[in-house]
Every structure is written in structure tokens, then in C-alpha cells.
Design a protein around this motif. Structure first.
Motif, PDB file in Angstrom:
ATOM      1  N   PRO A   1      29.756  44.218  42.827  1.00 24.81           N
ATOM      2  CA  PRO A   1      30.434  45.063  41.838  1.00 24.81           C
ATOM      3  C   PRO A   1      31.940  44.828  41.750  1.00 24.81           C
ATOM      4  O   PRO A   1      32.538  44.972  40.688  1.00 24.81           O
ATOM      5  N   SER A   2      32.551  44.412  42.849  1.00 25.70           N
ATOM      6  CA  SER A   2      33.990  44.152  42.801  1.00 25.70           C
ATOM      7  C   SER A   2      34.320  42.983  41.871  1.00 25.70           C
ATOM      8  O   SER A   2      35.424  42.906  41.331  1.00 25.70           O
ATOM      9  N   GLN A   3      33.365  42.089  41.645  1.00 23.24           N
ATOM     10  CA  GLN A   3      33.561  40.989  40.693  1.00 23.24           C
ATOM     11  C   GLN A   3      33.694  41.559  39.275  1.00 23.24           C
ATOM     12  O   GLN A   3      34.498  41.080  38.479  1.00 23.24           O
ATOM     13  N   ILE A   4      32.938  42.600  38.984  1.00 26.79           N
ATOM     14  CA  ILE A   4      33.025  43.261  37.672  1.00 26.79           C
ATOM     15  C   ILE A   4      34.400  43.908  37.536  1.00 26.79           C
ATOM     16  O   ILE A   4      35.045  43.800  36.491  1.00 26.79           O
ATOM     17  N   ASN A   5      34.861  44.570  38.602  1.00 28.30           N
ATOM     18  CA  ASN A   5      36.210  45.154  38.585  1.00 28.30           C
ATOM     19  C   ASN A   5      37.260  44.086  38.294  1.00 28.30           C
ATOM     20  O   ASN A   5      38.171  44.300  37.502  1.00 28.30           O
ATOM     21  N   TYR A   6      37.137  42.947  38.961  1.00 29.11           N
ATOM     22  CA  TYR A   6      38.090  41.865  38.776  1.00 29.11           C
ATOM     23  C   TYR A   6      38.129  41.421  37.308  1.00 29.11           C
ATOM     24  O   TYR A   6      39.199  41.282  36.721  1.00 29.11           O
ATOM     25  N   VAL A   7      36.975  41.214  36.726  1.00 33.42           N
ATOM     26  CA  VAL A   7      36.908  40.771  35.324  1.00 33.42           C
ATOM     27  C   VAL A   7      37.530  41.818  34.413  1.00 33.42           C
ATOM     28  O   VAL A   7      38.340  41.491  33.536  1.00 33.42           O
ATOM     29  N   ILE A   8      37.201  43.062  34.609  1.00 28.06           N
ATOM     30  CA  ILE A   8      37.735  44.127  33.755  1.00 28.06           C
ATOM     31  C   ILE A   8      39.245  44.244  33.920  1.00 28.06           C
ATOM     32  O   ILE A   8      39.976  44.346  32.934  1.00 28.06           O
ATOM     33  N   ASN A   9      39.725  44.191  35.145  1.00 28.37           N
ATOM     34  CA  ASN A   9      41.167  44.337  35.394  1.00 28.37           C
ATOM     35  C   ASN A   9      41.980  43.160  34.875  1.00 28.37           C
ATOM     36  O   ASN A   9      43.123  43.334  34.463  1.00 28.37           O
ATOM     37  N   THR A  10      41.417  41.963  34.908  1.00 29.99           N
ATOM     38  CA  THR A  10      42.189  40.787  34.513  1.00 29.99           C
ATOM     39  C   THR A  10      41.942  40.330  33.083  1.00 29.99           C
ATOM     40  O   THR A  10      42.800  39.698  32.490  1.00 29.99           O
ATOM     41  N   ARG A  11      40.812  40.665  32.510  1.00 33.21           N
ATOM     42  CA  ARG A  11      40.467  40.135  31.188  1.00 33.21           C
ATOM     43  C   ARG A  11      40.405  41.195  30.089  1.00 33.21           C
ATOM     44  O   ARG A  11      40.290  40.862  28.913  1.00 33.21           O
ATOM     45  N   PHE A  12      40.482  42.469  30.486  1.00 33.35           N
ATOM     46  CA  PHE A  12      40.383  43.554  29.508  1.00 33.35           C
ATOM     47  C   PHE A  12      41.553  44.528  29.671  1.00 33.35           C
ATOM     48  O   PHE A  12      41.380  45.737  29.675  1.00 33.35           O
ATOM     49  N   SER A  13      42.733  43.996  29.778  1.00 30.11           N
ATOM     50  CA  SER A  13      43.927  44.825  29.959  1.00 30.11           C
ATOM     51  C   SER A  13      44.526  45.202  28.601  1.00 30.11           C
ATOM     52  O   SER A  13      44.154  44.652  27.569  1.00 30.11           O
ATOM     53  N   ILE A  14      45.462  46.124  28.607  1.00 28.40           N
ATOM     54  CA  ILE A  14      46.065  46.612  27.371  1.00 28.40           C
ATOM     55  C   ILE A  14      46.820  45.503  26.643  1.00 28.40           C
ATOM     56  O   ILE A  14      46.761  45.420  25.423  1.00 28.40           O
ATOM     57  N   GLU A  15      47.503  44.632  27.387  1.00 31.06           N
ATOM     58  CA  GLU A  15      48.228  43.567  26.706  1.00 31.06           C
ATOM     59  C   GLU A  15      47.289  42.563  26.047  1.00 31.06           C
ATOM     60  O   GLU A  15      47.671  41.843  25.137  1.00 31.06           O
ATOM     61  N   LYS A  16      46.033  42.556  26.489  1.00 31.47           N
ATOM     62  CA  LYS A  16      45.043  41.686  25.870  1.00 31.47           C
ATOM     63  C   LYS A  16      44.287  42.420  24.770  1.00 31.47           C
ATOM     64  O   LYS A  16      43.369  41.870  24.164  1.00 31.47           O
ATOM     65  N   GLY A  17      44.666  43.681  24.532  1.00 34.17           N
ATOM     66  CA  GLY A  17      44.115  44.415  23.403  1.00 34.17           C
ATOM     67  C   GLY A  17      42.941  45.316  23.701  1.00 34.17           C
ATOM     68  O   GLY A  17      42.186  45.678  22.801  1.00 34.17           O
ATOM     69  N   TYR A  18      42.786  45.729  24.955  1.00 33.45           N
ATOM     70  CA  TYR A  18      41.655  46.579  25.326  1.00 33.45           C
ATOM     71  C   TYR A  18      42.129  47.848  26.019  1.00 33.45           C
ATOM     72  O   TYR A  18      43.119  47.832  26.743  1.00 33.45           O
ATOM     73  N   ILE A  19      41.377  48.900  25.811  1.00 25.77           N
ATOM     74  CA  ILE A  19      41.615  50.147  26.514  1.00 25.77           C
ATOM     75  C   ILE A  19      40.396  50.378  27.405  1.00 25.77           C
ATOM     76  O   ILE A  19      39.260  50.347  26.933  1.00 25.77           O
ATOM     77  N   VAL A  20      40.654  50.566  28.685  1.00 33.20           N
ATOM     78  CA  VAL A  20      39.575  50.745  29.655  1.00 33.20           C
ATOM     79  C   VAL A  20      39.699  52.127  30.270  1.00 33.20           C
ATOM     80  O   VAL A  20      40.762  52.524  30.722  1.00 33.20           O
TER      81      VAL A  20
END
Length: 154
Positions: free
Chosen positions: A39-58
Motif C-alpha cells: 500500500p505504501s507504493q500507492i501512497n508514493y504514486v499519489i504523493n508524487t504524481r497527483f499533487s496540486i501543482e500537477k493539477g490534482y486535489i487529493v
């Protein structure tokens, strides 16, 4: 062959794109199970690839019924975009990585062309701004703010 982070990112973006409301809710453990990773791999992807500067709200809710909600942040107005970028996201100092993410987002949302993005990246790169790190990040912020303002005004 792509690495697992790339595959997970592509999968999440695919289901996000298919979502009628522009948002998805996922269970970290379900995605981890699907891709046979921790599951920490999912966290890594979300934190690095779905950030606000990349246009995503998590958003996330922890616990038994917890979820992670990802939605694409869309900015429809040039004035709002300019203010958000220059005041809130760039500030007085910005790293090359963070700056490039913002530039990539502007391309993705069709605010700038690939040619403009390339010029912006070159002008703000470490190879061009050959001064100490803190001054370089301040110069990069100033250059980006002025470039974005100039492009969005025209």
C-alpha cells in the motif's frame, strides 16, 4: 518496460478520465492488491504524481471505511490561474522540479504550447541559472511568474 509506479499512475488517470464527475474514490488496499504491491507504493504514486501543482486535489479519510479521493482541479479563468500560480504556487522561490510540474500542467490544460513550455524550462533550468541554490530558486520563481503573466495577458 514501465515501472510499477508508472503503471499505477496510468491506471488511476485512466479511471479518472472515465469518471463522469471528474473524481474517483479508491481504497489503497484494493489498488495495492490489484497491482500486487504494498500500500505504501500507492501512497508514493499519489504523493508524487497527483499533487496540486500537477493539477490534482487529493483528499483522504483514514480508518476502516477510509478512502482516497482524487479529482482533477480545473481552472477556467486566466485571472484565477495567474493569481493561483504567481501568488500561491510559485511564491518567492521554487525548485526546478516543482517549476517543471507547473509548466507541464499548463501544457496539459492547454494554457501554453509545447514550444512555450520548452522555452520556459530552458530559461529556468539549473544549467542556465548557474548561481547558488537559494538565489537560483528565487530567480526561477521571478522568471516563471513574469513568463506566465506575459503569456496569460496576451
Amino acid at each position: 518496460m514501465r515501472n510499477i509506479s508508472d503503471i499505477i499512475e496510468r491506471h488511476l488517470k485512466s479511471i479518472l478520465q472515465e469518471s463522469p464527475n471528474g473524481a474517483i474514490e479508491i481504497q489503497r488496499s484494493d489498488i495495492a492488491e490489484k497491482f500486487q504491491c504494498v500500500p505504501s507504493q500507492i501512497n508514493y504514486v499519489i504523493n508524487t504524481r497527483f499533487s496540486i501543482e500537477k493539477g490534482y486535489i487529493v483528499e483522504s479519510k483514514r480508518g476502516g471505511g477510509g478512502f482516497i479521493r482524487i479529482r482533477k482541479a480545473q481552472i477556467l479563468c486566466k485571472d484565477t490561474l495567474q493569481e493561483l500560480l504567481t501568488e500561491e504556487m510559485i511564491g518567492d522561490s521554487i525548485t526546478q522540479s516543482y517549476g517543471y510540474s507547473i509548466i507541464d500542467r499548463l501544457v496539459e490544460e492547454r494554457w501554453i504550447s509545447l514550444r512555450e513550455a520548452t522555452l520556459m524550462k530552458v530559461a529556468t533550468s539549473r544549467q542556465v541559472l548557474m548561481v547558488n541554490t537559494s538565489l537560483r530558486d528565487q530567480l526561477r520563481a521571478s522568471i516563471l511568474k513574469h513568463m506566465i503573466t506575459s503569456i496569460l495577458i496576451t
